[in-house]
Scaffold this motif. Structure first.
Motif, PDB file in Angstrom:
ATOM      1  N   ALA A 196       9.416   3.291   4.980  1.00 18.71           N
ATOM      2  CA  ALA A 196       9.369   4.754   4.864  1.00 18.71           C
ATOM      3  C   ALA A 196       9.817   5.161   3.476  1.00 18.71           C
ATOM      4  O   ALA A 196      10.844   4.698   2.992  1.00 18.71           O
ATOM      5  CB  ALA A 196      10.272   5.391   5.903  1.00 18.71           C
ATOM      6  N   GLU A 197       9.037   6.025   2.801  1.00 20.43           N
ATOM      7  CA  GLU A 197       9.473   6.520   1.492  1.00 20.43           C
ATOM      8  C   GLU A 197       9.899   7.973   1.601  1.00 20.43           C
ATOM      9  O   GLU A 197       9.473   8.689   2.503  1.00 20.43           O
ATOM     10  CB  GLU A 197       8.389   6.322   0.425  1.00 20.43           C
ATOM     11  N   GLY A 198      10.785   8.378   0.715  1.00 22.00           N
ATOM     12  CA  GLY A 198      11.216   9.777   0.690  1.00 22.00           C
ATOM     13  C   GLY A 198      12.155  10.160   1.819  1.00 22.00           C
ATOM     14  O   GLY A 198      12.149  11.293   2.289  1.00 22.00           O
ATOM     15  N   LEU A 249       0.850  -1.188   0.000  1.00 24.06           N
ATOM     16  CA  LEU A 249       0.000   0.000   0.000  1.00 24.06           C
ATOM     17  C   LEU A 249       0.892   1.247   0.000  1.00 24.06           C
ATOM     18  O   LEU A 249       1.617   1.500   0.953  1.00 24.06           O
ATOM     19  CB  LEU A 249      -0.927  -0.011   1.218  1.00 24.06           C
ATOM     20  N   ASP A 250       0.839   1.987  -1.114  1.00 22.02           N
ATOM     21  CA  ASP A 250       1.711   3.143  -1.358  1.00 22.02           C
ATOM     22  C   ASP A 250       1.118   4.416  -0.756  1.00 22.02           C
ATOM     23  O   ASP A 250      -0.097   4.501  -0.559  1.00 22.02           O
ATOM     24  CB  ASP A 250       1.845   3.319  -2.879  1.00 22.02           C
ATOM     25  N   ASP A 251       1.975   5.391  -0.478  1.00 20.58           N
ATOM     26  CA  ASP A 251       1.553   6.736  -0.061  1.00 20.58           C
ATOM     27  C   ASP A 251       0.640   6.714   1.158  1.00 20.58           C
ATOM     28  O   ASP A 251      -0.275   7.533   1.272  1.00 20.58           O
ATOM     29  CB  ASP A 251       0.816   7.459  -1.212  1.00 20.58           C
ATOM     30  N   PHE A 252       0.878   5.783   2.088  1.00 21.68           N
ATOM     31  CA  PHE A 252       0.013   5.674   3.249  1.00 21.68           C
ATOM     32  C   PHE A 252       0.091   6.942   4.095  1.00 21.68           C
ATOM     33  O   PHE A 252       1.167   7.472   4.350  1.00 21.68           O
ATOM     34  CB  PHE A 252       0.365   4.461   4.112  1.00 21.68           C
TER      35      PHE A 252
HETATM   36 MG    MG Z   1       4.849   6.225  -2.752  1.00 26.93          MG
END
Ligand code: MG
Ligand code: C2E
Ligand code: MG
Ligand code: MG
Length: 291
Positions: free
Chosen positions: A235-237, A178-181
């Motif tokens: 964690a993204e970014g 699940l992206d951009d949570f």
């Molecule tokens: Mg993302």
């Protein structure tokens, strides 16, 4: 000098406001045969598994350079493609290219899991699950090597059929993330309802993890809830070392971001993966001092 109707309109409106529809139309027009012209490429960004200290997967990110428009960012053209229906063709190209690359890395003896982004519009328009499984089989790539990143939008548009498709993929061994949570329609019940194995915390939240105690407490709760449900949290970014320190502290399972590595062409992996592991694979202050 020629004064075209278009530029007159642009000057009469607020900056950006009138230009946008024209820009969208141009993007839509140039996208039409972009696949055939070979105008797309994929870049890959490593994801670091924090416990093992290893790069276990890479995210495929589409890149488009058009002869007329120059480079156009996915943030701009994916939304246009979703609205025009062109996302289906683009999505098929991404899937095929990513599977071909996963096979190449497998053949080279440097197997890497590859994540692709699948938009809600794609899941709504076609039988993505069948297409994914067919494409994997055609390239001889085990389903375990593919991760499908979906956003919370899947639970909004045509939730039933989307969930069924994700379930079919998960049953076959494909990993659903699940992206951009934490953006948009986030709800914790979604973690229970969708067949996902991993939650990717959005960059906007990660951005404050080292400076905002309230954000950190909130994230600690999310990590606990996710772990209790058997989900991993990535964690993204991640852009600063201080963020990585907090992410480890919170017990998060993975990290991705410019601090570790930018998205790079396939040829630059797995060398990039090795250098990320060498630099970030272990916590900086690892307590293994020999006295
Ligand atoms: Mg993302
Ligand atoms: P996403 O899936 O959340 O991908 C992460 C985006 O953040 C990527 O932007 C990546 O280059 C960027 N990023 C990674 N680390 C950092 C960082 O430390 N700081 C900052 N500021 N940014 C970072 P990109 O490649 O421009 O893609 C933007 C979005 O476009 C993606 O967000 C995804 O939603 C969509 N997208 C990209 N490729 C595809 C694709 O092949 N298919 C579909 N359907 N969507 C795609
Ligand atoms: Mg993604
Ligand atoms: Mg994001």
């Amino acid at each position: 000098a020629k004064d075209t109707g278009k530029s007159r309109v642009a000057r009469l409106q607020a900056p950006g406001a009138a230009v946008q529809p024209a820009r969208h139309a141009a993007i839509r027009r140039r996208l039409r045969d972009a696949t055939h012209r070979g105008a797309f490429t994929l870049h890959y960004q490593p994801k670091l598994e924090l416990v093992l200290g290893q790069i276990t997967s890479v995210e495929a990110l589409i890149r488009w350079s058009d002869e007329e428009l120059g480079p156009v960012a996915p943030a701009e053209f994916i939304a246009v493609a979703e609205r025009s229906g062109q996302i289906t063709t683009i999505g098929s190209w991404v899937l095929d290219a990513a599977c071909a690359q996963a096979r190449r890395w497998l053949d080279d003896g440097t197997p890497l899991r590859v994540a692709i982004n699948v938009s809600p519009a794609q899941l709504a328009a076609t039988d993505v699950a069948q297409e994914v499984l067919d494409t994997l089989a055609r390239h001889g790539v085990p389903p375990d090597l593919l991760q499908v990143e979906v956003t919370e939008g899947v639970a909004v548009t045509d939730a039933r059929s989307a969930t069924a498709q994700l379930l079919a993929l998960e049953t076959a061994g494909v990993h659903i993330h699940l992206d951009d949570f934490g953006t948009g329609y986030s709800s914790l019940s979604m973690l229970r309802e969708l067949p996902i194995s991993t939650l990717k915390v959005d960059r906007s939240i990660v951005a404050r993890v080292d400076t905002d105690a309230a954000e950190r407490h909130l994230l600690a709760g999310v990590v606990n809830a996710a772990h209790a449900l058997g989900l991993a949290v990535v964690a993204e970014g991640v852009e600063r070392e201080a963020q990585l320190v907090q992410i480890r502290e919170l017990g998060m399972d993975g990290a991705q971001g410019y601090l570790l590595a930018r998205p790079v062409p396939a040829e630059e992996l797995p060398a990039a993966a090795l250098s990320v592991e060498a630099r970030w694979g272990r916590p900086a202050a690892s307590p293994c001092v020999v006295r």
